[in-house]
Write a protein that holds these residues in place. Structure first.
Motif, mmCIF file in Angstrom:
data_model
loop_
_atom_site.group_PDB
_atom_site.id
_atom_site.type_symbol
_atom_site.label_atom_id
_atom_site.label_comp_id
_atom_site.label_asym_id
_atom_site.label_seq_id
_atom_site.Cartn_x
_atom_site.Cartn_y
_atom_site.Cartn_z
ATOM 1 N N VAL A 19 35.863 56.217 45.330
ATOM 2 C CA VAL A 19 35.889 55.435 46.561
ATOM 3 C C VAL A 19 36.898 56.086 47.498
ATOM 4 O O VAL A 19 38.015 56.413 47.080
ATOM 5 C CB VAL A 19 36.281 53.967 46.292
ATOM 6 N N ARG A 20 36.527 56.265 48.761
ATOM 7 C CA ARG A 20 37.435 56.897 49.724
ATOM 8 C C ARG A 20 37.702 55.977 50.902
ATOM 9 O O ARG A 20 36.777 55.485 51.547
ATOM 10 C CB ARG A 20 36.841 58.210 50.247
ATOM 11 N N ALA A 21 38.993 55.743 51.162
ATOM 12 C CA ALA A 21 39.430 55.010 52.343
ATOM 13 C C ALA A 21 40.236 55.972 53.203
ATOM 14 O O ALA A 21 41.277 56.474 52.773
ATOM 15 C CB ALA A 21 40.290 53.808 51.948
ATOM 16 N N GLY A 22 39.738 56.241 54.397
ATOM 17 C CA GLY A 22 40.385 57.199 55.275
ATOM 18 C C GLY A 22 40.901 56.539 56.535
ATOM 19 O O GLY A 22 40.140 55.916 57.288
ATOM 20 N N LEU A 23 42.195 56.655 56.779
ATOM 21 C CA LEU A 23 42.806 56.080 57.973
ATOM 22 C C LEU A 23 42.699 57.048 59.143
ATOM 23 O O LEU A 23 42.802 58.262 58.967
ATOM 24 C CB LEU A 23 44.278 55.767 57.706
ATOM 25 N N VAL A 24 42.508 56.507 60.337
ATOM 26 C CA VAL A 24 42.553 57.290 61.563
ATOM 27 C C VAL A 24 43.379 56.533 62.591
ATOM 28 O O VAL A 24 43.908 55.453 62.319
ATOM 29 C CB VAL A 24 41.133 57.592 62.103
ATOM 30 N N HIS A 25 43.466 57.105 63.792
ATOM 31 C CA HIS A 25 44.400 56.612 64.798
ATOM 32 C C HIS A 25 44.141 55.181 65.243
ATOM 33 O O HIS A 25 45.069 54.474 65.630
ATOM 34 C CB HIS A 25 44.380 57.532 66.012
ATOM 35 N N TYR A 26 42.878 54.707 65.209
ATOM 36 C CA TYR A 26 42.612 53.353 65.696
ATOM 37 C C TYR A 26 42.721 52.296 64.602
ATOM 38 O O TYR A 26 42.508 51.114 64.862
ATOM 39 C CB TYR A 26 41.249 53.256 66.395
ATOM 40 N N ASN A 27 43.048 52.683 63.391
ATOM 41 C CA ASN A 27 43.285 51.693 62.336
ATOM 42 C C ASN A 27 44.645 51.036 62.509
ATOM 43 O O ASN A 27 45.560 51.605 63.116
ATOM 44 C CB ASN A 27 43.195 52.332 60.954
ATOM 45 N N ASP A 28 44.771 49.838 61.961
ATOM 46 C CA ASP A 28 46.056 49.147 62.009
ATOM 47 C C ASP A 28 46.318 48.468 60.669
ATOM 48 O O ASP A 28 45.526 48.580 59.724
ATOM 49 C CB ASP A 28 46.114 48.146 63.170
ATOM 50 N N ALA A 29 47.444 47.768 60.585
ATOM 51 C CA ALA A 29 47.853 47.155 59.322
ATOM 52 C C ALA A 29 46.839 46.130 58.830
ATOM 53 O O ALA A 29 46.663 45.952 57.614
ATOM 54 C CB ALA A 29 49.226 46.504 59.485
ATOM 55 N N SER A 30 46.162 45.449 59.750
ATOM 56 C CA SER A 30 45.182 44.450 59.318
ATOM 57 C C SER A 30 44.018 45.096 58.572
ATOM 58 O O SER A 30 43.472 44.507 57.636
ATOM 59 C CB SER A 30 44.677 43.642 60.514
ATOM 60 N N ASP A 31 43.631 46.307 58.976
ATOM 61 C CA ASP A 31 42.565 47.013 58.266
ATOM 62 C C ASP A 31 42.983 47.323 56.835
ATOM 63 O O ASP A 31 42.213 47.125 55.885
ATOM 64 C CB ASP A 31 42.233 48.327 58.983
ATOM 65 N N VAL A 32 44.208 47.809 56.683
ATOM 66 C CA VAL A 32 44.716 48.128 55.349
ATOM 67 C C VAL A 32 44.789 46.871 54.491
ATOM 68 O O VAL A 32 44.374 46.869 53.326
ATOM 69 C CB VAL A 32 46.107 48.789 55.455
ATOM 70 N N ASP A 33 45.297 45.794 55.057
ATOM 71 C CA ASP A 33 45.458 44.563 54.290
ATOM 72 C C ASP A 33 44.109 43.982 53.860
ATOM 73 O O ASP A 33 43.983 43.432 52.760
ATOM 74 C CB ASP A 33 46.238 43.535 55.109
ATOM 75 N N ARG A 34 43.104 44.107 54.701
ATOM 76 C CA ARG A 34 41.775 43.612 54.321
ATOM 77 C C ARG A 34 41.204 44.418 53.156
ATOM 78 O O ARG A 34 40.566 43.864 52.260
ATOM 79 C CB ARG A 34 40.843 43.670 55.524
ATOM 80 N N LEU A 35 41.440 45.710 53.159
ATOM 81 C CA LEU A 35 41.007 46.536 52.028
ATOM 82 C C LEU A 35 41.701 46.105 50.757
ATOM 83 O O LEU A 35 41.059 45.905 49.710
ATOM 84 C CB LEU A 35 41.289 48.004 52.321
ATOM 85 N N LEU A 36 43.014 45.959 50.823
ATOM 86 C CA LEU A 36 43.782 45.594 49.615
ATOM 87 C C LEU A 36 43.399 44.208 49.113
ATOM 88 O O LEU A 36 43.296 43.989 47.893
ATOM 89 C CB LEU A 36 45.287 45.661 49.933
ATOM 90 N N THR A 37 43.149 43.296 50.028
ATOM 91 C CA THR A 37 42.721 41.942 49.627
ATOM 92 C C THR A 37 41.365 42.003 48.918
ATOM 93 O O THR A 37 41.153 41.355 47.878
ATOM 94 C CB THR A 37 42.649 41.006 50.843
ATOM 95 N N GLY A 38 40.457 42.774 49.485
ATOM 96 C CA GLY A 38 39.141 42.907 48.865
ATOM 97 C C GLY A 38 39.202 43.523 47.489
ATOM 98 O O GLY A 38 38.492 43.093 46.556
ATOM 99 N N LEU A 39 40.058 44.527 47.299
ATOM 100 C CA LEU A 39 40.215 45.150 45.979
ATOM 101 C C LEU A 39 40.868 44.173 44.991
ATOM 102 O O LEU A 39 40.509 44.131 43.813
ATOM 103 C CB LEU A 39 41.034 46.416 46.096
ATOM 104 N N ALA A 40 41.849 43.417 45.476
ATOM 105 C CA ALA A 40 42.525 42.449 44.599
ATOM 106 C C ALA A 40 41.547 41.401 44.082
ATOM 107 O O ALA A 40 41.689 40.925 42.933
ATOM 108 C CB ALA A 40 43.677 41.772 45.352
ATOM 109 N N GLU A 41 40.550 41.057 44.863
ATOM 110 C CA GLU A 41 39.548 40.074 44.421
ATOM 111 C C GLU A 41 38.759 40.572 43.215
ATOM 112 O O GLU A 41 38.276 39.772 42.410
ATOM 113 C CB GLU A 41 38.576 39.772 45.560
ATOM 114 N N LEU A 42 38.653 41.901 43.079
ATOM 115 C CA LEU A 42 37.909 42.447 41.957
ATOM 116 C C LEU A 42 38.619 42.214 40.619
ATOM 117 O O LEU A 42 38.010 42.311 39.559
ATOM 118 C CB LEU A 42 37.697 43.955 42.144
ATOM 119 N N GLY A 43 39.911 41.915 40.680
ATOM 120 C CA GLY A 43 40.664 41.688 39.457
ATOM 121 C C GLY A 43 40.685 40.240 39.029
ATOM 122 O O GLY A 43 41.291 39.904 38.006
ATOM 123 N N ARG A 44 40.047 39.360 39.775
ATOM 124 C CA ARG A 44 40.089 37.930 39.456
ATOM 125 C C ARG A 44 38.984 37.534 38.489
ATOM 126 O O ARG A 44 37.933 38.146 38.459
ATOM 127 C CB ARG A 44 39.955 37.110 40.741
#
Length: 400
Positions: A375-400
């Protein structure tokens, strides 16, 4: 700045920039304006043809300012892959049995397979630079053994499109030049993330794809004009013998090239590249590009640290690569799930990531990840912290 990108209005977290970025309004309008004004093929006696001539000249100058090159050495093509094939076919005509070339396991296959295939036709040996699979580094020291007096070309990436590793290209190219070899640098993944200076890298050829830095689907290969003068690709008899024209097969996409010169925002660099804090208006465009890209690099580094920290806290996630210098690209797997299942889970939550080998075929093979990749997550200039947090939240759900 995000408001300048219409596609971002759909609310998704676009973490797929390593495969292609979204386009700002200015680029869209520049392309539309070229069509609206009327364009014709090059070299005609009428105004529409002259507009196309001007567009091409401006686009060459814009790419030259982006990477620190001469406009006369900018060759346009449909993709970096197509340009690698075009140039490998031409360069390999001078190779003979007993010569060798060096490619790396870190590279996108577009900077591997064209060279291997050309070497096969010429009867030339292929040598491999290996990746440290624990760190993800491509040690420059190995090139002292790999590159010798019969080496004709060294192909290496400026940044891995999979794990982000930024090798010491300057050291690698220095060894190549000491042995009389050329260095062909794949800059497709590096260019969107940092200031680029092809001379400092020692790149004899450097490729970049505009759609990776919020431009249209156009690619460029950059080289010194005097080097291009020594290379003769296959071409049509009536087409120009001049550099760089003789490398450009068929009619160029004039309207798309108009998009290369459009600024992402009125206050930023009037040329290619993402929006960021500009240098003073009195500075040259090249200096404004460097200032803009330095700001991009700092912004992305902050977000990448947030992403890496979050991934480290997820027990089921395995991250590949931890090189000292990286583009802001994370490549990982989730225990018990295929990469496609992870990407599908995230897509359902409005988070866009890629799954597969991302054409980093040799690297994924070495890591034992073929055929599914990661799986590849690539950041670019228009990304912000909310984008990162949504990814991490979605991944954390996989562990529930």
């Amino acid at each position: 700045m995000r408001g300048l990108y219409p596609a971002l209005a759909d609310g998704d977290a676009y973490l797929d920039g390593a495969a292609g970025t979204q386009v700002p309004v200015a680029v869209i309008e520049a392309i539309a304006a070229a069509y609206r004004a009327g364009i014709g093929n090059l070299g005609g006696a009428f105004a529409a043809s002259g507009r196309s001539d001007a567009i091409v000249a401006a686009a060459r100058a814009a790419v030259a300012d982006l990477v620190g090159a001469a406009p006369e050495g900018v060759v346009f093509g449909p993709s970096a892959t197509a340009l690698a094939y075009r140039i490998s076919e031409a360069l390999s005509r001078a190779w003979t049995a007993g010569d060798d070339i060096v490619v790396s396991r870190l590279d996108h296959d577009s900077n591997v397979r064209p060279w291997i295939q050309a070497a096969g036709r010429a009867g030339v040996t292929v040598k491999w630079a290996e990746v440290d699979l624990v760190t993800g580094e491509l040690p420059a020291a190995q090139y002292a053994e790999l590159v010798g007096p019969r080496t004709r070309l060294v192909a290496v990436t400026a940044a891995s499109n999979a794990i982000g590793t930024r090798p010491d290209v300057a050291a690698i190219s220095s060894r190549a030049h000491a042995m009389g070899a050329l260095c062909y640098v794949d800059g497709v993944h590096a260019t969107p993330h940092l200031p680029v200076d092809v001379a400092a890298l020692g790149a004899d050829f450097y490729t970049t794809s505009a759609y990776k830095w919020s431009g249209p689907h156009v690619a460029a290969a950059v080289a010194a004009p005097e080097l291009l003068e020594t290379v003769w690709p296959d071409k049509l008899a009536p087409s120009s013998n001049a550099v760089p024209w003789r490398f450009e097969r068929g009619t160029l996409p004039f309207a798309d090239l108009a998009g290369l010169t459009a600024p992402p925002a009125p206050t930023t660099t009037p040329g290619p590249g993402p929006a960021a804090t500009p240098a003073p208006a009195a500075a040259s465009r090249r200096m404004r590009v460097l200032a803009s890209m330095a700001a991009v690099e700092a912004h992305e580094a902050e977000l990448f640290a947030r992403l890496l920290g979050g991934l480290a806290e997820l027990d089921r996630v395995t991250l590949y690569g931890k090189a000292a210098r990286r583009a802001p690209t994370a490549f990982f797997s989730v225990a018990g799930l295929t990469p496609r299942a992870v990407a599908g889970h995230l897509a359902a939550r409005g988070v866009n990531v890629w799954d597969g080998d991302n054409y980093a075929y040799e690297l994924c093979t070495a890591l034992g990840l073929e055929p599914d990749g990661g799986v590849r997550a690539g950041l670019v200039h228009y990304n912000d912290a909310s984008d990162v947090d949504r990814l991490l939240t979605g991944l954390a759900e996989l562990g529930r």
